[in-house]
Write a protein that holds these residues in place. Structure first.
Motif, PDB file in Angstrom:
ATOM      1  N   GLN A   1       0.831  -1.210   0.000  1.00  0.00           N
ATOM      2  CA  GLN A   1       0.000   0.000   0.000  1.00  0.00           C
ATOM      3  C   GLN A   1       0.862   1.256   0.000  1.00  0.00           C
ATOM      4  O   GLN A   1       1.915   1.296   0.637  1.00  0.00           O
ATOM      5  CB  GLN A   1      -0.868   0.047   1.250  1.00  0.00           C
ATOM      6  CG  GLN A   1      -1.784  -1.129   1.435  1.00  0.00           C
ATOM      7  CD  GLN A   1      -2.641  -0.926   2.667  1.00  0.00           C
ATOM      8  OE1 GLN A   1      -3.824  -0.648   2.567  1.00  0.00           O
ATOM      9  NE2 GLN A   1      -2.044  -1.060   3.833  1.00  0.00           N
TER      10      GLN A   1
ATOM     11  N   VAL B   1       1.453   4.746   1.424  1.00  0.00           N
ATOM     12  CA  VAL B   1       1.089   5.452   2.660  1.00  0.00           C
ATOM     13  C   VAL B   1       1.806   6.795   2.699  1.00  0.00           C
ATOM     14  O   VAL B   1       2.970   6.894   2.324  1.00  0.00           O
ATOM     15  CB  VAL B   1       1.489   4.626   3.903  1.00  0.00           C
ATOM     16  CG1 VAL B   1       1.112   5.360   5.181  1.00  0.00           C
ATOM     17  CG2 VAL B   1       0.853   3.246   3.866  1.00  0.00           C
TER      18      VAL B   1
ATOM     19  N   PHE C   1       0.756  10.834  13.034  1.00  0.00           N
ATOM     20  CA  PHE C   1       2.030  10.381  13.608  1.00  0.00           C
ATOM     21  C   PHE C   1       3.179  10.829  12.708  1.00  0.00           C
ATOM     22  O   PHE C   1       3.010  10.960  11.499  1.00  0.00           O
ATOM     23  CB  PHE C   1       2.049   8.854  13.719  1.00  0.00           C
ATOM     24  CG  PHE C   1       1.075   8.311  14.719  1.00  0.00           C
ATOM     25  CD1 PHE C   1       0.967   8.865  15.990  1.00  0.00           C
ATOM     26  CD2 PHE C   1       0.253   7.238  14.402  1.00  0.00           C
ATOM     27  CE1 PHE C   1       0.063   8.366  16.921  1.00  0.00           C
ATOM     28  CE2 PHE C   1      -0.662   6.727  15.324  1.00  0.00           C
ATOM     29  CZ  PHE C   1      -0.753   7.301  16.579  1.00  0.00           C
TER      30      PHE C   1
ATOM     31  N   LEU D   1       5.526   9.942  10.733  1.00  0.00           N
ATOM     32  CA  LEU D   1       6.099   8.862   9.926  1.00  0.00           C
ATOM     33  C   LEU D   1       7.407   9.259   9.239  1.00  0.00           C
ATOM     34  O   LEU D   1       8.289   8.409   9.075  1.00  0.00           O
ATOM     35  CB  LEU D   1       5.075   8.374   8.899  1.00  0.00           C
ATOM     36  CG  LEU D   1       3.852   7.670   9.521  1.00  0.00           C
ATOM     37  CD1 LEU D   1       2.772   7.453   8.477  1.00  0.00           C
ATOM     38  CD2 LEU D   1       4.262   6.345  10.135  1.00  0.00           C
TER      39      LEU D   1
ATOM     40  N   LEU E   1      10.092   8.326  11.575  1.00  0.00           N
ATOM     41  CA  LEU E   1      10.213   6.874  11.709  1.00  0.00           C
ATOM     42  C   LEU E   1      11.010   6.270  10.550  1.00  0.00           C
ATOM     43  O   LEU E   1      11.732   5.287  10.718  1.00  0.00           O
ATOM     44  CB  LEU E   1       8.810   6.252  11.753  1.00  0.00           C
ATOM     45  CG  LEU E   1       8.754   4.746  11.935  1.00  0.00           C
ATOM     46  CD1 LEU E   1       9.352   4.342  13.273  1.00  0.00           C
ATOM     47  CD2 LEU E   1       7.316   4.247  11.825  1.00  0.00           C
TER      48      LEU E   1
ATOM     49  N   VAL F   1      11.598  -3.303  21.746  1.00  0.00           N
ATOM     50  CA  VAL F   1      10.199  -3.669  22.023  1.00  0.00           C
ATOM     51  C   VAL F   1       9.252  -2.768  21.226  1.00  0.00           C
ATOM     52  O   VAL F   1       8.297  -3.221  20.582  1.00  0.00           O
ATOM     53  CB  VAL F   1       9.901  -3.519  23.533  1.00  0.00           C
ATOM     54  CG1 VAL F   1       8.422  -3.701  23.809  1.00  0.00           C
ATOM     55  CG2 VAL F   1      10.717  -4.520  24.327  1.00  0.00           C
ATOM     56  N   PHE F   2       9.559  -1.481  21.264  1.00  0.00           N
ATOM     57  CA  PHE F   2       8.738  -0.496  20.554  1.00  0.00           C
ATOM     58  C   PHE F   2       8.870  -0.706  19.044  1.00  0.00           C
ATOM     59  O   PHE F   2       7.877  -0.736  18.311  1.00  0.00           O
ATOM     60  CB  PHE F   2       9.222   0.896  20.970  1.00  0.00           C
ATOM     61  CG  PHE F   2       8.354   2.039  20.538  1.00  0.00           C
ATOM     62  CD1 PHE F   2       7.011   2.094  20.901  1.00  0.00           C
ATOM     63  CD2 PHE F   2       8.877   3.085  19.796  1.00  0.00           C
ATOM     64  CE1 PHE F   2       6.216   3.177  20.517  1.00  0.00           C
ATOM     65  CE2 PHE F   2       8.093   4.161  19.409  1.00  0.00           C
ATOM     66  CZ  PHE F   2       6.755   4.210  19.778  1.00  0.00           C
ATOM     67  N   ALA F   3      10.118  -0.899  18.600  1.00  0.00           N
ATOM     68  CA  ALA F   3      10.378  -1.047  17.164  1.00  0.00           C
ATOM     69  C   ALA F   3       9.674  -2.271  16.581  1.00  0.00           C
ATOM     70  O   ALA F   3       9.131  -2.218  15.470  1.00  0.00           O
ATOM     71  CB  ALA F   3      11.894  -1.121  16.918  1.00  0.00           C
TER      72      ALA F   3
ATOM     73  N   ARG G   1       6.918  -3.683  17.572  1.00  0.00           N
ATOM     74  CA  ARG G   1       5.468  -3.465  17.448  1.00  0.00           C
ATOM     75  C   ARG G   1       5.185  -2.640  16.191  1.00  0.00           C
ATOM     76  O   ARG G   1       4.194  -2.890  15.481  1.00  0.00           O
ATOM     77  CB  ARG G   1       4.926  -2.733  18.688  1.00  0.00           C
ATOM     78  CG  ARG G   1       5.005  -3.588  19.940  1.00  0.00           C
ATOM     79  CD  ARG G   1       4.369  -2.883  21.137  1.00  0.00           C
ATOM     80  NE  ARG G   1       4.756  -3.548  22.377  1.00  0.00           N
ATOM     81  CZ  ARG G   1       4.258  -3.234  23.567  1.00  0.00           C
ATOM     82  NH1 ARG G   1       3.366  -2.258  23.675  1.00  0.00           N
ATOM     83  NH2 ARG G   1       4.657  -3.860  24.656  1.00  0.00           N
ATOM     84  N   ILE G   2       6.055  -1.679  15.922  1.00  0.00           N
ATOM     85  CA  ILE G   2       5.894  -0.847  14.723  1.00  0.00           C
ATOM     86  C   ILE G   2       6.077  -1.708  13.472  1.00  0.00           C
ATOM     87  O   ILE G   2       5.301  -1.619  12.514  1.00  0.00           O
ATOM     88  CB  ILE G   2       6.926   0.307  14.743  1.00  0.00           C
ATOM     89  CG1 ILE G   2       6.593   1.294  15.864  1.00  0.00           C
ATOM     90  CG2 ILE G   2       6.985   1.016  13.394  1.00  0.00           C
ATOM     91  CD1 ILE G   2       7.713   2.255  16.199  1.00  0.00           C
TER      92      ILE G   2
ATOM     93  N   GLN H   1       5.517  -4.835  13.154  1.00  0.00           N
ATOM     94  CA  GLN H   1       4.336  -5.689  13.022  1.00  0.00           C
ATOM     95  C   GLN H   1       3.191  -4.949  12.315  1.00  0.00           C
ATOM     96  O   GLN H   1       2.475  -5.527  11.503  1.00  0.00           O
ATOM     97  CB  GLN H   1       3.907  -6.150  14.429  1.00  0.00           C
ATOM     98  CG  GLN H   1       2.772  -7.155  14.449  1.00  0.00           C
ATOM     99  CD  GLN H   1       3.079  -8.403  13.635  1.00  0.00           C
ATOM    100  OE1 GLN H   1       4.215  -8.860  13.608  1.00  0.00           O
ATOM    101  NE2 GLN H   1       2.071  -8.946  12.954  1.00  0.00           N
ATOM    102  N   ALA H   2       3.072  -3.650  12.616  1.00  0.00           N
ATOM    103  CA  ALA H   2       1.975  -2.882  12.010  1.00  0.00           C
ATOM    104  C   ALA H   2       2.250  -2.567  10.544  1.00  0.00           C
ATOM    105  O   ALA H   2       1.349  -2.608   9.712  1.00  0.00           O
ATOM    106  CB  ALA H   2       1.755  -1.583  12.791  1.00  0.00           C
ATOM    107  N   LEU H   3       3.496  -2.262  10.209  1.00  0.00           N
ATOM    108  CA  LEU H   3       3.803  -1.798   8.849  1.00  0.00           C
ATOM    109  C   LEU H   3       4.170  -2.937   7.909  1.00  0.00           C
ATOM    110  O   LEU H   3       4.058  -2.810   6.693  1.00  0.00           O
ATOM    111  CB  LEU H   3       4.949  -0.768   8.881  1.00  0.00           C
ATOM    112  CG  LEU H   3       4.641   0.547   9.580  1.00  0.00           C
ATOM    113  CD1 LEU H   3       5.866   1.462   9.548  1.00  0.00           C
ATOM    114  CD2 LEU H   3       3.456   1.251   8.931  1.00  0.00           C
TER     115      LEU H   3
ATOM    116  N   LEU I   1      14.316  -6.021  11.405  1.00  0.00           N
ATOM    117  CA  LEU I   1      14.903  -4.774  11.917  1.00  0.00           C
ATOM    118  C   LEU I   1      16.268  -5.014  12.556  1.00  0.00           C
ATOM    119  O   LEU I   1      16.438  -5.990  13.267  1.00  0.00           O
ATOM    120  CB  LEU I   1      13.972  -4.145  12.945  1.00  0.00           C
ATOM    121  CG  LEU I   1      12.956  -3.128  12.443  1.00  0.00           C
ATOM    122  CD1 LEU I   1      12.147  -2.620  13.622  1.00  0.00           C
ATOM    123  CD2 LEU I   1      13.632  -1.954  11.740  1.00  0.00           C
TER     124      LEU I   1
END
Lengths: 368, 482
Positions: A133, A135, A148, A150, A153, A350-352, A354-355, A357-359, A368
């Motif tokens: 997609q 974005v 956010f 992005l 990021l 941990v944060f990275a 989760r990100i 997983q979403a993208l 990563l």
């Protein structure tokens, strides 16, 4: 490892289809940072050099938008035509670096000392996520707080969260002239004293590098390079003031001054066959690094007031990884034999994750 | 309703005087600077340690109760509005400057530290913290981080995100993570930069590492008064075209000038239709040379009066007028909406003409104060909340201004954030894929959507597209207006 497939995208739609039709993808463009496109996996290579061109440039707005494969040299030339420049001083332009590669690698040069790095000048992105997609994040105006962030990021994401296709940047008017004071010191410790005087002085310094060693045998004593940018009419006065603060130094101007900084930006001091590694540091890390590096053949340059360390490393990258880990530092190998570009410690995993997983939920891009 | 189990667990964590549950205690927390909205939380916890924040977040996660973190409550977008029956974590007492290292040029602070206190602490070392929102006397760094706050000096120095190097944060499930570090540089995705401006949806920052800058050795500030607002806008273009990178470039219209004069007596020319404030800063020899150039450029733009700040007191007076403009407008009208939008700088004149026209059409007075250097408009829309339908008409006008910003290629917010206020405009600025991606990111980080629920992201399934009428959460009875 040889790749199964290489495809040159000409349009954003090409990139989307490629992501949809391949199970693992590794984007590249200018090939100026080869270690970032080397991996033990066997991904399909997506070449973005033809996804190139400036789409919008409004000098009065201090902004431009370009496709990700646009060479830095092309952007710099267009900006220079209007007295503007990229204040984050992207490295390796003459080696073919592109806008997208520079953002994905998160690289800035010595000139970022004055106004900030690539993270501070990227204002908008369009990228293809792991589902193919398109974005958008950020915008095309210099100030924006919607959604956010992005664009930030994507800085340093190494094509592992998405494939950048279009980027918008803020730019600034270029200083009318430059002059540099070079100050030699007997020891690194003494040079660090000078560095601190310069960083805390109420001066508008353009670039501040501590050069420890050069392979040609010249300037083998630790030397501070302090660059000032501004109106030509007052440069001599400003350099004189700087010399007073630092106690000594030689002034460099004109063609030689410019060529010297350009050579630094191209890493002409680093042997091609050695690994070239960026390390995020602060001045207090330098002594610890010196204790290790001074016993090796490594060449090093403590750029941006000691905040951006460049190491040319002749040995195994794995050894440097151990040293950086022991010092709690993070590094990025941009040239040299390695399958793992990120070395040393990694924070925020941990944060990275989760990100990620979403993208990129199915893992189309490298881990990563 | 939060489970009584959560409240009793909080009772074990906090002494009674720091766990507010009575109506009178909760009242001050029901609203923030977007006063049109208010909601009553189940409880407010006054945290004093980072561990208390972590424990509270963990408990909220365990009992599936939403929470909002709050600093001084200065959000103009309703970002720190409580969630009805949720928990409010008040961070004002978590306000230690943990470390200030002049050699490294950083300050490590807790979220409740007031913005200006960072610069005050850094002043003995000739350093300062650059972001300067108008509320910097009271707003906190935690809130600045959540909303990526700006100020008058953003064009040259950037917003809050450009000055945050690292953070220790607690994610919405109680996991604590370090983002970024102490260096200006980093390796890997810019996680700290991504956290900034997330409006509390990614959790709570516990420790923030800020970059400090050397204090400029000299400031030179000039006021130029114009017979029309457009002429002031045109002057901005001229200054930019001259290649001058100013520290700040601000415009106020006559209504804003009147208000500021009445409030603080800044000495502005009272009859100006447009007032331009331009500031240069840096090394004296450079600034003096540039200032001479700036005055030449301004001369060409035909101001009818030019005043140069004579000393630091004079300069501070000029800035006091500008920074007090928002609250000063309160003298002109019982109620007003502070709007925040961005247009490309070269379209400022066009935008101002349109705002004037809208003001006339609606019969509503609009005062304009804005950061002209970066095209950041702050129209102040004046209304009387006691008149039936006045707020709704003022909001309709505000909505038209925001749509104008989008149409001109700008943004729905420059520095106040989306919060509650701009939810309905998100779908005009971002398409469905963009919004779904943001929702996916939010859910990956906070699957239960506990952290500042209802802010920043319109409901993923049905984003509100309408301009008028009650807020979606009002319809659900979760919030109400005064």
């Amino acid at each position: 490892m040889a790749s199964l497939q290489t495809f040159a995208a000409k349009t954003i739609t090409d990139v989307q289809s490629f992501v949809q039709n391949n199970s693992q993808i590794l984007p590249s463009a200018g090939a100026s940072k080869p270690a970032l496109t080397t991996t033990a996996d066997n991904p399909a290579h997506l070449e973005l050099g033809e996804l190139s061109g400036i789409l919008e440039y409004e000098p009065a707005e201090y902004t431009f938008t370009a496709l990700a494969g646009t060479p830095i040299t092309e952007v710099a030339a267009a900006l220079a035509g209007n007295g503007q420049y990229l204040p984050f001083d992207p490295p390796l332009a003459q080696h073919g670096a592109t806008l997208g590669g520079t953002v994905a690698a998160g690289l800035s040069g010595s000139g970022r000392y004055r106004y900030g790095g690539v993270r501070d000048f990227l204002i908008g992105v369009r990228f293809i996520d792991g589902q193919g997609q398109l974005v958008r994040g950020g915008g095309k105006v210099v100030k924006n707080a919607a959604g956010f962030d992005l664009p930030k990021l994507m800085v340093g994401s190494l094509g592992r969260l998405g494939i950048l296709v279009e980027l918008s940047f803020k730019v600034f008017p270029r200083p009318q002239s430059y002059a540099t004071l070079t100050v030699p010191y007997p020891t690194v410790e003494a040079a660090l004293g000078g560095l601190q005087k310069a960083t805390t002085a109420r001066l508008d310094i353009e670039a501040l590098d501590l050069v420890v060693e050069r392979p040609d045998g010249q300037h083998t004593v630790p030397t501070l390079w302090v660059r000032m940018g501004g109106l030509e009419s007052v440069q001599e006065q400003r350099i004189a003031q700087l010399r007073q603060i630092l106690g000594a130094g030689e002034m460099m101007e004109g063609f030689v001054e410019n060529a010297t900084w350009q050579a630094a930006c191209e890493f002409s001091w680093a042997p091609d066959q050695w690994a070239l590694v960026k390390v995020a540091t602060t001045p207090r890390h330098i002594q610890g690094l010196e204790q290790i590096l001074s016993t090796t053949k490594a060449l090093r340059r403590y750029a941006v007031g000691g905040q951006l360390t460049w190491i040319a490393w002749p040995g195994e990258v794995a050894d440097l990884h151990k040293h950086l880990t022991a010092l709690n530092l993070s590094g990025l190998v941009i040239r040299g034999a390695t399958n793992q570009a990120r070395i040393g410690v990694q924070t925020g995993q941990v944060f990275a994750q989760r990100i990620k997983q979403a993208l990129d939920p199915v893992g189309k891009f490298l881990a990563l | 309703m939060p489970s009584t189990n959560l409240i009793s667990a909080l009772t074990r964590l906090f002494p009674a005087q720091r766990l507010l549950q009575q109506s009178a205690q909760l009242a001050p927390y029901e609203s923030d600077a977007l006063t049109a909205f208010h909601a009553r939380p189940a409880a407010v916890v006054l945290v004093e340690t980072q561990q208390e924040v972590i424990e509270t977040v963990k408990l909220c996660h365990q009992y599936n109760v939403p929470f909002v973190a709050r600093g001084s409550g200065t959000s103009l977008s309703g970002g720190s509005l409580p969630i009805k029956e949720g928990i409010m974590i008040a961070l004002n007492r978590l306000n230690r400057i943990l470390r200030l290292d002049p050699a490294e040029r950083i300050a490590v602070v807790e979220p409740g530290v007031v913005n200006l206190d960072v610069s005050r602490a850094a002043a003995p070392y000739d350093l300062y913290y650059a972001p300067d929102p108008s509320s910097q006397l009271i707003c906190t760094i935690g809130g600045n981080v959540a909303f990526n706050s700006g100020g008058a000096h953003c064009l040259k120095y950037g917003m809050t995100a450009n000055h945050v190097l690292g953070m220790k944060v607690v994610l919405p499930d109680g996991e604590v993570v370090q983002l970024g570090g102490e260096s200006l540089e980093q390796v890997g995705p810019d996680l700290a930069g991504f956290f900034v401006g997330s409006e509390g949806l990614f959790g709570v920052a516990l420790e923030i590492t800020l970059r400090l800058l050397p204090k400029p050795a000299m400031y030179r500030t000039v006021l130029a008064a114009y017979r029309s607002l457009e002429a002031a806008g045109e002057a901005v273009s001229q200054v930019v075209a001259a290649g001058l990178l100013t520290g700040a470039m601000e415009i106020m219209d006559n209504l804003a000038i009147q208000a500021a004069e009445a409030a603080v007596g800044a000495g502005y020319p009272k009859d100006a239709a447009g007032l331009l404030i331009v500031e240069l800063e840096g090394e004296p020899v450079q600034v003096e040379a540039e200032f001479a150039h700036l005055l030449q450029v301004i001369e060409i733009t035909n101001p009818y009066e030019v005043r140069v700040a004579q000393d630091e007191a004079d300069r501070m007076r000029i800035w006091k007028g500008r920074k007090s403009a928002f609250s000063a407008v309160g003298r002109l009208s019982p109620d007003y909406i502070v709007q925040d939008g961005v247009v490309p700088r070269s379209k400022l004149g066009q935008a101002l003409a349109k705002i004037n026209q809208l003001s006339a059409t609606y019969g509503i007075r609009v005062a304009n104060v804005f950061h002209a250097g970066d095209g950041n408009l702050h129209p102040l829309i004046l209304y009387n909340g006691r008149e039936a339908g006045a707020l709704e008409r003022a909001e309709a006008l505000a909505g038209e201004i925001i749509h104008m910003c989008i149409d001109l290629g700008g943004s729905i917010t420059g520095e106040h954030g989306v919060g509650m206020e701009k939810l309905q405009y998100m779908a005009s600025m971002f398409n469905a894929t963009d919004l779904q991606t943001m929702t996916n990111l939010r859910r990956a980080i906070d699957p239960l959507e506990l952290a500042n629920r209802g802010k920043k992201l319109p409901d993923g399934e049905a984003p509100a597209l309408h301009l008028h009428g009650p807020h979606p959460l009002e319809k659900l009875g979760l919030i109400s207006r005064e």
